[in-house]
Design an enzyme around this catalytic site. Structure first.
Site, PDB file in Angstrom:
ATOM      1  N   LYS A  67      43.282  29.758  40.882  1.00  0.00           N
ATOM      2  CA  LYS A  67      43.386  31.774  40.956  1.00  0.00           C
ATOM      3  C   LYS A  67      44.140  31.024  39.498  1.00  0.00           C
ATOM      4  CE  LYS A  67      44.601  33.501  44.969  1.00  0.00           C
ATOM      5  NZ  LYS A  67      45.127  34.124  46.321  1.00  0.00           N
ATOM      6  N   ASP A 103      47.515  39.899  44.357  1.00  0.00           N
ATOM      7  CA  ASP A 103      48.099  39.298  45.563  1.00  0.00           C
ATOM      8  C   ASP A 103      49.320  39.784  46.385  1.00  0.00           C
ATOM      9  OD1 ASP A 103      46.083  37.580  46.487  1.00  0.00           O
ATOM     10  OD2 ASP A 103      46.510  36.765  45.203  1.00  0.00           O
TER      11      ASP A 103
END
Length: 278
Positions: A67, A103
């Protein structure tokens, strides 16, 4: 063979439920797409992403451990991705990768709407300071928590995350050794996967109170050790990260296709097929 237009990138990634989730979203919305899992371990994230794009890839989800690398690879970032320093959603726009992070929004929606967890003025503990923690921390702050404590093996990594939040009044960094003096929390989030033997750090039970909700941001077998630890110390409100996974996927889907799918039926279908009880 031409790579599909959409994928989830990470390592390991064969276990990912994302292809199944996006296939169901596409069916629900009447959209034709191909979506697969691509492991980045062999060639690294940058090379894998470049090969995917050259083969026609126009959208990708990114999971651990890539990420932060995805944020560096994107030529433009959403404000929340810039703040997090991490990206879990890439969209090919105007001949470059645009990066976003869903997220945090997925976690907050799961907590509020599915778990009925009110985050306003609550004390939150984040265990870990890696990409998963960075991805959700800004959204927790935006949900007006009273305090976010980030606990990590090394203080430096925890401080790096805290510095990105620019809120020294509410965000605190500490080491795992300092946790016994921190008291209990309303919400404890584990952003640390178990080791190869399935073990987790030796957390002090004092972080759990009678009303604590404990969530592991992992899902499936990777979440079991932490959830078992929490339950063994009397925590009755536990869940893995499956709800967050489904909600963040819906946010990614909306970014790519302009429509947000319904999530509850997909979540229920996946949960029924899981060995975990929410």
């Amino acid at each position: 063979m031409t790579l599909p237009h959409y994928a989830v990138l990470g390592a390991p990634v064969a276990h990912s439920l994302s292809p199944r989730i996006h296939a169901e979203f596409a069916r629900q919305c009447g959209i034709d797409l191909l979506y697969v899992a691509i492991d980045t371990a062999a060639d690294g994230f940058d090379a894998t992403l470049e090969r995917f794009q050259r083969a026609g890839g126009i959208g990708a989800n990114v999971t651990a451990p890539d990420k932060i690398a995805a944020a560096a690879a994107a030529q433009s970032l959403s404000p929340r991705a810039r703040r997090a320093g991490a990206v879990n959603t890439l969209a090919w726009r105007d001949s470059h990768w645009y990066g976003d992070i869903t997220d945090g929004s997925g976690l907050v929606r799961d907590l509020r709407e599915r778990r009925e967890v009110d985050l306003f003025r609550k004390r939150v503990l984040m265990l870990g300071a890696g990409g998963a923690a960075r991805a959700v921390a800004p959204a927790l702050m935006d949900a007006d928590v009273a305090q976010l404590v980030v606990a990590n093996r090394t203080r430096a990594n925890a401080w790096d995350l805290i510095d990105q939040l620019h809120d020294s009044d509410r965000a605190i960094a500490c080491t795992l050794d300092e946790l016994p003096g921190m008291g209990s929390f309303d919400l404890v989030l584990s952003a640390v996967p178990p080791d190869e033997e399935g073990a987790i750090p030796d957390y002090p039970p004092s972080i759990l109170g009678e009303e604590t909700t404990a969530i592991d941001l992992n899902y499936g077998a990777r979440a079991l050790p932490f959830l078992a630890w929490a339950k063994s110390h009397g925590c009755t409100r536990t869940s893995d990260g499956l709800g967050m996974l489904v909600e963040q996927a819906a946010d990614s889907f909306e970014l790519w296709h302009g429509v947000r799918p319904q999530t509850e039926a997909v979540y229920t279908q996946l949960r029924m097929g899981s060995s975990l009880a929410g």
